[in-house]
Design a protein around this motif. Structure first.
Motif, PDB file in Angstrom:
ATOM      1  N   TYR A 159      32.831  52.122  39.761  1.00  0.00           N
ATOM      2  CA  TYR A 159      33.802  52.886  38.883  1.00  0.00           C
ATOM      3  C   TYR A 159      34.614  52.074  37.393  1.00  0.00           C
ATOM      4  CZ  TYR A 159      37.945  54.873  36.995  1.00  0.00           C
ATOM      5  OH  TYR A 159      38.688  56.280  35.948  1.00  0.00           O
ATOM      6  N   ASP A 160      34.240  51.107  38.190  1.00  0.00           N
ATOM      7  CA  ASP A 160      34.803  49.391  37.791  1.00  0.00           C
ATOM      8  C   ASP A 160      34.343  48.994  36.794  1.00  0.00           C
ATOM      9  OD1 ASP A 160      37.466  49.309  39.114  1.00  0.00           O
ATOM     10  OD2 ASP A 160      36.880  47.390  40.474  1.00  0.00           O
ATOM     11  N   ARG A 197      32.808  48.444  30.809  1.00  0.00           N
ATOM     12  CA  ARG A 197      31.537  48.956  30.360  1.00  0.00           C
ATOM     13  C   ARG A 197      32.033  49.914  28.462  1.00  0.00           C
ATOM     14  NH1 ARG A 197      26.491  49.680  33.861  1.00  0.00           N
ATOM     15  NH2 ARG A 197      26.164  47.099  33.718  1.00  0.00           N
ATOM     16  N   SER A 198      33.068  51.133  29.320  1.00  0.00           N
ATOM     17  CA  SER A 198      33.521  51.714  28.247  1.00  0.00           C
ATOM     18  C   SER A 198      34.543  50.715  27.550  1.00  0.00           C
ATOM     19  CB  SER A 198      34.570  52.554  29.603  1.00  0.00           C
ATOM     20  OG  SER A 198      33.435  53.604  30.187  1.00  0.00           O
ATOM     21  N   ARG A 199      35.131  49.989  28.124  1.00  0.00           N
ATOM     22  CA  ARG A 199      36.262  48.752  27.422  1.00  0.00           C
ATOM     23  C   ARG A 199      35.542  48.250  26.204  1.00  0.00           C
ATOM     24  NH1 ARG A 199      38.555  47.865  32.558  1.00  0.00           N
ATOM     25  NH2 ARG A 199      39.801  49.548  32.826  1.00  0.00           N
ATOM     26  N   GLU A 200      34.638  47.608  26.889  1.00  0.00           N
ATOM     27  CA  GLU A 200      33.535  47.172  25.777  1.00  0.00           C
ATOM     28  C   GLU A 200      32.851  47.911  24.163  1.00  0.00           C
ATOM     29  OE1 GLU A 200      30.382  45.286  28.519  1.00  0.00           O
ATOM     30  OE2 GLU A 200      32.225  43.763  28.975  1.00  0.00           O
ATOM     31  N   ILE A 257      29.991  58.179  22.569  1.00  0.00           N
ATOM     32  CA  ILE A 257      30.937  56.998  21.573  1.00  0.00           C
ATOM     33  C   ILE A 257      29.261  55.946  20.890  1.00  0.00           C
ATOM     34  CG2 ILE A 257      32.138  55.045  21.776  1.00  0.00           C
ATOM     35  CD1 ILE A 257      34.245  55.975  22.783  1.00  0.00           C
ATOM     36  N   ASP A 258      28.473  55.260  21.901  1.00  0.00           N
ATOM     37  CA  ASP A 258      27.943  54.032  20.810  1.00  0.00           C
ATOM     38  C   ASP A 258      26.167  54.681  21.213  1.00  0.00           C
ATOM     39  OD1 ASP A 258      28.059  51.529  20.564  1.00  0.00           O
ATOM     40  OD2 ASP A 258      26.656  50.249  22.600  1.00  0.00           O
ATOM     41  N   VAL A 293      31.198  60.183  34.533  1.00  0.00           N
ATOM     42  CA  VAL A 293      32.122  60.121  32.865  1.00  0.00           C
ATOM     43  C   VAL A 293      32.361  59.416  31.937  1.00  0.00           C
ATOM     44  CG1 VAL A 293      32.770  63.342  33.174  1.00  0.00           C
ATOM     45  CG2 VAL A 293      34.043  62.018  33.301  1.00  0.00           C
ATOM     46  N   GLU A 294      32.673  58.528  32.213  1.00  0.00           N
ATOM     47  CA  GLU A 294      32.770  57.270  32.215  1.00  0.00           C
ATOM     48  C   GLU A 294      31.411  56.868  31.294  1.00  0.00           C
ATOM     49  OE1 GLU A 294      35.246  55.168  30.956  1.00  0.00           O
ATOM     50  OE2 GLU A 294      36.717  55.931  32.438  1.00  0.00           O
ATOM     51  N   GLN A 295      30.505  56.350  31.927  1.00  0.00           N
ATOM     52  CA  GLN A 295      29.805  55.989  31.420  1.00  0.00           C
ATOM     53  C   GLN A 295      28.563  57.124  29.797  1.00  0.00           C
ATOM     54  OE1 GLN A 295      27.839  54.276  35.269  1.00  0.00           O
ATOM     55  NE2 GLN A 295      26.571  56.125  35.018  1.00  0.00           N
TER      56      GLN A 295
END
Length: 166
Positions: free
Chosen positions: A106-107, A112-115, A72-73, A63-65
């Motif tokens: 996950y890390d 990548r989500s933060r970026e 978003i991207d 889900v992060e990806q």
């Protein structure tokens, strides 16, 4: 729980910093709840469902990806383990799946989500999907999603070894 290195969300900050602070707190809680478990315990089904510690970590990675890179991207080809043929694919794990590797994945997804998030304002519309969601909406959704699954991890951890804590 021992080794709690989580940083509390800021109590007096702007909206963006507060939202990111809560999401990062829950992301660290995922690690705290999974840390020290064997691969076997991570894959152990304690409920009448596919819900396991390892499966939840895989799900949260996907889900992060999906939300940050894909929505978003607007990146194409973002990999998820779920599909129309197997909508629960990200929850499927075995005792041979390394929980340490799943946490490392996950890390990477969170980094990548933060970026991605750093390139957008809260008011910006998502580039992927139908473009109707804002970055703010995705961030709030991910706080809800990650927080809810931290509760699941908390229960599973207590069932596995009796560990409790927030």
């Amino acid at each position: 729980m021992e080794n709690d290195t989580r940083v509390d969300p800021p109590e007096t900050a702007g909206e963006r910093e507060t939202l990111i602070g809560f999401l990062d707190y829950f992301r660290a809680t995922v690690h705290l709840k999974a840390a020290g478990l064997s691969d076997s315990d991570g894959a152990k089904q304690l409920l009448p469902s596919l819900t396991t510690v390892s499966g939840l970590v895989q799900h949260l990675t996907d889900v992060e990806q999906f939300w940050f890179q894909g929505r978003i991207d607007g990146q194409q080809g973002v990999r998820t383990r779920w599909s129309d043929e197997d909508p629960d694919g990200e929850f499927r794990v075995s005792e041979s799946d390394s929980l340490d590797r799943l946490l490392a994945d996950y890390d990477v997804a969170c980094r990548r989500s933060r970026e991605v998030l750093a390139r957008y304002g809260l008011e910006d519309r998502c580039r992927g999907g139908n473009g109707e969601q804002s970055v703010r909406w995705v961030l709030v959704h991910m706080i809800e999603e990650t927080g809810r699954h931290c509760g699941h991890l908390d229960i599973l951890r207590e069932l596995l070894d009796g560990s409790t804590g927030d």
